[in-house]
Structures are given as structure tokens and as C-alpha cells.
Scaffold this motif. Structure first.
Motif, PDB file in Angstrom:
ATOM      1  N   GLU A  98       0.802  -1.412  -0.418  1.00 15.82           N
ATOM      2  CA  GLU A  98      -0.060  -0.219   0.131  1.00 15.82           C
ATOM      3  C   GLU A  98       1.126   1.016   0.240  1.00 15.82           C
ATOM      4  OE1 GLU A  98      -3.095   2.668   0.359  1.00 15.82           O
ATOM      5  OE2 GLU A  98      -3.080   1.203  -0.655  1.00 15.82           O
ATOM      6  N   ILE A  99       1.928   1.670   0.843  1.00 19.70           N
ATOM      7  CA  ILE A  99       2.956   2.090   0.727  1.00 19.70           C
ATOM      8  C   ILE A  99       3.560   2.566  -0.990  1.00 19.70           C
ATOM      9  CG2 ILE A  99       5.225   3.647   1.443  1.00 19.70           C
ATOM     10  CD1 ILE A  99       4.342   1.575   4.319  1.00 19.70           C
ATOM     11  N   ARG A 130       2.212   1.647  -3.563  1.00 21.76           N
ATOM     12  CA  ARG A 130       0.975   1.708  -4.921  1.00 21.76           C
ATOM     13  C   ARG A 130       1.215   3.710  -3.857  1.00 21.76           C
ATOM     14  NH1 ARG A 130      -4.528   3.795  -4.642  1.00 21.76           N
ATOM     15  NH2 ARG A 130      -4.031   3.889  -1.955  1.00 21.76           N
ATOM     16  N   ARG A 131       1.030   4.212  -2.949  1.00 26.25           N
ATOM     17  CA  ARG A 131       0.770   5.530  -2.474  1.00 26.25           C
ATOM     18  C   ARG A 131       1.485   6.430  -3.308  1.00 26.25           C
ATOM     19  NH1 ARG A 131      -0.640   4.207   2.600  1.00 26.25           N
ATOM     20  NH2 ARG A 131       0.993   5.783   3.431  1.00 26.25           N
ATOM     21  N   GLU A 132       3.103   6.337  -2.406  1.00 22.62           N
ATOM     22  CA  GLU A 132       4.272   6.966  -3.011  1.00 22.62           C
ATOM     23  C   GLU A 132       4.786   6.672  -2.979  1.00 22.62           C
ATOM     24  OE1 GLU A 132       5.078   7.070   1.441  1.00 22.62           O
ATOM     25  OE2 GLU A 132       3.394   7.034   2.097  1.00 22.62           O
ATOM     26  N   GLY A 133       4.775   5.634  -3.696  1.00 20.23           N
ATOM     27  CA  GLY A 133       6.570   5.017  -4.606  1.00 20.23           C
ATOM     28  C   GLY A 133       7.559   4.439  -4.522  1.00 20.23           C
ATOM     29  N   ARG A 134       8.427   4.092  -5.185  1.00 24.93           N
ATOM     30  CA  ARG A 134       9.188   2.523  -5.132  1.00 24.93           C
ATOM     31  C   ARG A 134      10.739   3.352  -4.222  1.00 24.93           C
ATOM     32  NH1 ARG A 134      14.115   2.816  -7.507  1.00 24.93           N
ATOM     33  NH2 ARG A 134      13.405   3.537  -8.911  1.00 24.93           N
ATOM     34  N   ALA A 188       9.898   6.528  -2.231  1.00 19.16           N
ATOM     35  CA  ALA A 188       9.912   6.828  -1.238  1.00 19.16           C
ATOM     36  C   ALA A 188       9.843   5.810   0.091  1.00 19.16           C
ATOM     37  CB  ALA A 188       8.697   7.292  -0.923  1.00 19.16           C
ATOM     38  N   LEU A 189       9.784   4.534  -0.380  1.00 16.48           N
ATOM     39  CA  LEU A 189       9.869   3.417  -0.335  1.00 16.48           C
ATOM     40  C   LEU A 189      11.090   2.835   0.515  1.00 16.48           C
ATOM     41  CD1 LEU A 189       8.447   1.289   1.312  1.00 16.48           C
ATOM     42  CD2 LEU A 189       8.595  -0.461  -0.475  1.00 16.48           C
ATOM     43  N   ALA A 203      12.490   5.412   2.919  1.00 16.50           N
ATOM     44  CA  ALA A 203      11.781   5.379   4.482  1.00 16.50           C
ATOM     45  C   ALA A 203      12.738   3.667   5.209  1.00 16.50           C
ATOM     46  CB  ALA A 203      10.861   4.833   4.661  1.00 16.50           C
TER      47      ALA A 203
END
Length: 602
Positions: free
Chosen positions: A418-419, A421-425, A427-428, A431
Motif C-alpha cells: 500500500e505504501i 502504491r501510494r508513495e512510490g518505490r 519514497a519507500l 523510509a
């Protein structure tokens, strides 16, 4: 329970006891004894002492294995029967006994399996299988190089008695279903030796998915399932998983840790997580756990474990967290499965609690030094697993142009997808690096990341270091596959038809890709035909047979693709219509789309 070396004794067990099930038919104990004896009689005529044994059928394999023992020969069990693999082992055996020879023997009546052979005049010598009879298995460890492991029948007998003491009451009269091969120690023990010793039937079929499981459960009734983490993690997403009935009395897992996410999905569906077995080919089973109860490992019945001595001085990391992981954490085991009474030191790190249970913290042989800093890859993986976005992870050292770096190959949890999908690779990954930075110096953090739907495993469910490292190399098409995942429609409304299944890929198109040469001088762009070809390749990997192309419809090229960009490909599968829509984009730009229409299977 009957000792393994006594199984071919004429009066060892009631002749009508069911040994295995094949569809609606059963094979009984007297037939097993007769066929094993017939094979032994054939083998006694041969000079060859070490017999490389291979059969895809677990029942035929069991007959042949005990026939080899009864003939006074040494079974050698390769991990697979490919010509190249057997050639690598050519110094380990004198002859090969495989399915082709079994078929020939059956054709001439040599192993017809008449129960009347049970009372043959030579039955007494079958009682004399040596309890210390040797057997050779092969393990590839983490390097992929076959390594012989020599064990005795007595060691396996000790292990099946341990298993029966732990779970015999739970299994009762259940039939053993399996998705694992019987050519390595886990499958050999759980699928062949333990059922034979306990008088519990095993199924000859290999179950690859919930539909096959349900078919065999319907035939067998009470069952247990022997599988691996890779298979168990995949099954909850397949049709029919939640409706298995009657529910198997237990799921067993071995070959690596089962992710907490997968374990809890089983617990939510069936009431309990799978029983996970920790051990190795060298040590046999050591401990078990059920993650619906605890993530710590409990030593098996009769197994002693302890923390070994510290590593030699100078092996400590500048990171206190890594010091804790590699200092004084070598797991040592004393077990009847070892064949000796000494303590055996493993290469696994372990931290013990007050109850005598332990948690694994990686491998002692996976400590690297990067830019003067030492780091445990196992500790990196343990810390990454604490992040809610990660379900599974493996790290690997990668050789760079000027220095060694670490790559992280990750499988995302539901929250992680979900992260993504929402924020993109990008950004993941940032993090995840921030999460690790709380524990490690920046110079040892993974610099290369790959996202996959599952970790690469071999036929035995093992994750090989070579396969992990390969995930960071360019594919044969020339691009680097950065990520792949299955996408669901999080905004789907109950009153709307469900969205088509989708699979997403992200890849980096290098400046040096051969397709840019001459297309065009001074302004290179990726040819449209290459995008179509890559779409077909990915479609066929997802939906086997998709390259049996009928036509491509609605083909559009909206924007040129320059070198060096990260491309995203989205595939959507309309199975009833045999259509796979594809769409390419980089950044915010749509660059190509179309629909693959494939033919029905012949």
C-alpha cells in the motif's frame, strides 16, 4: 513405531496396514516389503556398492531405498537428477538406479510386488539391515556447490522417534500430504521415514496449490501438510485456500523462517500457524515454533542447545547492535540426530530467553567489513523485518567498480504494498534506509534495493546466495528490474465490478542498451517494437502461454523513451477473454499502450 532397520522383517507390522495412497487406490505394507525385497535381490547381484538413487515417486523411492539398504549397499541421494548435477557427483557413486530401471524391472516382473513374497525363504536376512547402515545426502549450503553429508539409518531412526514424541498424538491416523520433494532431509524424514516408522499413510501425489490439496483431502480425510515457507506464503492468495475442509491437523514448514505475515494468515484462517522446523542436513531437526504463540524457537524433545563462546577478538563491529548480534551468539546443539555425543557448533547466531527458547539473529559467516565498518547481514535483515512494510528480506554483498556494497532483496507486506502504491518505490526505499539508520552506520546501509513478489528458492525451498545476488544483475533483455508487485484496487466500491488483476514492473533502461544504437544518431530513443516485445515477455512470465499471440490491438505510442529513465509497465489480465492490456510510462508521461490477445491452449 517400528525401527527403520526392522521394517522389512516379515512380522514387523500387520500386512494390511496402508503405506501410501494414490488416487482411490492404496498400497499395503506387505506389498511394500515384497517390492523392497525384490529390489534388494536384484541389487545383491551387482558389484556396485554406492547407488545413486532417484525416483520422482515417493513410494517407488521408498521401496528402492530400503532395497538398497537390505542389499548391503550405500544409498546416495542427489538433490536432482540432471546430467550436469550427476556429473558433478560422479566420484560419489558407482551406479545409478532411477525410474527408467524401475520401469524395466516392473515390465519383466522382477518387482511385481506380490504379497506372497513376504514369506520367502530369505526373509531372515532382511531382518538384518544394519542400524548403522550409511546414507549420503547432498546439501548446497549457501554457495550452490554440492556438499556430501554422511549419515546413518540409526540417526534417522532417532529423528523420527523425536518427531513422533513431539507430534504423534496430534497427527494420529492422518495421511501425510506434501508439496516438497523427498530427495533432501526434510522431505525424506517427513514424507518417507516418519510415516513408514509410525505406520501412517503418505500420499504419492505432490500438492502444488490449494486446489490439489482439497482434492487429496477429499480422498484422504484427516491429513497433515508438509511444505516450505515459499509455498506456504503463496497459497493464501490462491483460490480455495480458505475453504480447505476438513482442515489439515497441521501444516509443517522447514527450509527457512516463515514470515510472520504468512504465519498469522494461517492462524486467522485455520486457528493455528504452521509448525516450523529449524535444523539442517548436518544436524537434523533442532527446534520448532508456532508464530501464533511465539516467534522464539523451542528445542525439540531430547535436544540440548546453548550459546557458544564469543568470536575471537578483532571480529567486533563498531556498531554496538552488531556486537550484540555476533558476540557470544553461536548456537550449539547436542542431539541424538548427530550420531555423536559432543556439542556441535552451528554458524547461526542465537539469543536465548529465560525459558530456554532462542531467536535466530543471522549467520556468523555473514559478517562484512565495508569502509572500515563491520556489519552482520543477518542483523540487517532482522532489523528490516521489524519495519511493517517488510514481509521477507535477504541481503547480499555486491561487487562494485571501486568498492563492495550491500544489496537488499525485499518482499513487501500488505502494508508495504500500500505504501508502494501510494508513495512510490523511491519514497519507500528512503523510509527503509531511515529505519536502518537508527541502528547502523550510514556506510553499511544497503545501496541497492530490489522488490520482488517472492524470494528466489530452489526445488528444496532453499534461498541460495547466488540467486539473491542475481536479482541485482541486468536481465538478458538488458534492463535492470527494480521492482515487481501485484496491484489491487484499494478504492474498489462494493457495488462495482472488481478490477482486473494487475501486475506492475519498474525497470531502469541503461544508456548502453543495444537497442539505442542507430535509433537515432544524436537522439536515441527506445524502439516501439522493443516495448511490445518486453510486454510479451512479462505477460508470458505472468500468464504462461501469453506469447501464443493471436493479435495486438489498440496499439499506441504517445511519447518517446530516452536512455537512462525508469520505466513502469502495468499489465492487466482479462482471463475469460484471453486479453492482457499493457501500459508503459516514465515519470508522469504515458509512452505506449496496447492489448495482447493470446490463443487458447492447443
Amino acid at each position: 513405531m517400528i525401527a527403520l532397520h526392522a521394517l522389512l522383517a516379515a512380522s514387523a507390522r500387520e500386512a494390511q496396514t496402508v503405506v501410501c495412497i494414490e488416487g482411490a487406490s492404496v498400497t499395503r505394507f506387505a506389498t511394500f516389503q515384497a517390492q523392497a525385497r525384490a529390489i534388494a535381490a536384484r541389487l545383491r547381484e551387482r558389484d556396485a556398492r554406492r547407488i545413486a538413487l532417484w525416483s520422482e515417486d515417493p513410494y517407488v523411492f521408498a521401496c528402492a531405498l530400503f532395497g538398497v539398504f537390505a542389499a548391503g549397499k550405500v544409498p546416495v541421494i542427489p538433490a536432482n537428477a540432471t546430467p550436469g548435477y550427476l556429473a558433478d557427483l560422479r566420484d560419489a557413486y558407482d551406479a545409478v538406479l532411477d525410474d527408467s530401471e524401475f520401469a524395466a524391472w516392473c515390465a519383466d516382473g522382477a518387482v511385481a510386488g506380490s504379497p506372497s513374497l513376504e514369506a520367502s525363504e530369505s526373509s531372515e536376512w532382511f531382518e538384518a539391515i544394519d542400524p548403522q547402515a550409511p546414507l549420503t545426502l547432498f546439501t548446497s549450503g549457501s554457495s550452490g556447490t554440492p556438499k556430501p553429508v554422511h549419515k546413518t539409518l540409526a540417526q534417522f531412526d532417532a529423528e523420527v522417534r523425536t518427531l513422533e514424541a513431539e507430534w504423534g498424538a496430534l497427527l494420529g491416523d492422518a495421511t501425510v500430504l506434501a508439496s516438497v520433494p523427498h530427495h533432501h532431509i526434510y522431505g525424506l524424514l517427513f514424507r518417507v521415514f516418519w510415516p513408514l516408522a509410525a505406520g501412517r499413510p503418505f500420499d504419492r501425489a505432490t500438492c502444488a496449490d490449494p486446489a490439489q490439496l482439497q482434492s487429496r483431502i477429499a480422498q484422504c480425510g484427516a491429513t497433515v501438510v508438509v511444505s516450505t515457507p515459499a509455498q506456504l506464503s503463496r497459497w493464501p492468495d490462491l483460490p480455495g485456500f480458505a475453504t480447505l475442509a476438513p482442515v489439515p491437523r497441521a501444516f509443517f514448514s522447514s527450509g527457512g523462517p516463515l514470515s510472520a505475515d504468512a504465519a498469522l494468515r494461517y492462524a486467522a484462517t485455520f486457528g493455528d500457524a504452521p509448525l516450523e522446523i529449524y535444523g539442517s542436513t548436518e544436524t537434523g531437526g533442532i527446534a520448532w515454533r508456532r508464530q501464533s504463540e511465539t516467534d522464539a524457537w523451542m528445542p525439540m524433545h531430547g535436544i540440548a542447545v546453548r550459546a557458544g563462546a564469543a568470536l575471537e577478538s578483532g571480529e567486533f563491529s563498531e556498531s554496538n547492535e552488531v556486537n550484540d548480534a555476533i558476540h557470544g551468539g553461536a548456537l550449539e546443539v547436542r542431539s541424538p540426530h548427530l550420531g555423536h555425543d559432543d556439542w556441535h557448533r552451528t554458524d547461526d547466531q542465537a539469543a536465548f530467553d529465560e525459558a530456554g527458547r532462542f531467536r535466530l539473529r543471522g549467520r556468523l559467516d555473514r559478517v562484512l567489513k565495508l569502509d572500515g565498518k563491520r556489519v552482520s547481514l543477518g542483523e540487517l535483515e532482522s532489523r528490516l523485518l521489524l519495519h511493517p512494510a517488510i514481509a521477507e528480506v535477504r541481503t547480499a554483498p555486491l561487487a562494485g567498480a571501486t568498492r563492495q556494497r550491500i544489496g537488499a532483496l525485499v518482499v513487501l507486506s500488505v502494508q508495504g504494498r500500500e505504501i508502494l502504491r501510494r508513495e512510490g518505490r523511491v519514497a519507500l526505499v528512503k523510509a527503509l534506509r531511515r529505519h536502518l539508520a537508527a541502528y547502523f552506520d550510514a556506510v553499511v546501509l544497503p545501496r541497492h534495493w530490489r522488490i520482488r513478489r517472492a524470494l528466489p528458492v530452489d526445488a528444496r525451498g532453499k534461498i541460495q546466495a547466488r540467486a539473491v545476488a542475481q536479482a541485482f544483475a541486468a536481465r538478458e533483455e538488458g534492463f535492470e528490474l527494480l521492482a515487481e508487485w501485484d496491484e489491487t484496487d484499494a478504492t474498489h466500491q462494493a457495488d462495482q465490478p472488481p478490477a482486473l488483476p494487475a501486475r506492475v514492473f519498474e525497470m531502469r533502461v541503461p544508456l548502453t542498451l543495444e537497442h539505442f544504437a542507430g535509433h537515432f544518431p544524436g537522439l536515441p530513443i527506445l524502439p516501439g517494437v522493443v516495448q511490445v516485445d518486453w510486454s510479451l515477455r512479462f505477460a508470458d512470465e505472468w500468464v504462461p502461454g501469453a506469447r501464443a499471440l493471436a493479435t495486438i490491438e489498440q496499439l499506441k505510442f504517445m511519447a518517446p523513451v530516452p536512455p537512462g529513465v525508469v520505466l513502469k509497465l502495468v499489465l492487466r489480465h482479462d482471463a475469460p477473454r484471453r486479453r492482457i492490456a499493457f501500459a508503459w510510462r516514465f515519470g508522469e508521461r504515458d509512452c505506449a499502450s496496447g492489448v495482447i490477445v493470446y490463443r487458447e491452449p492447443a
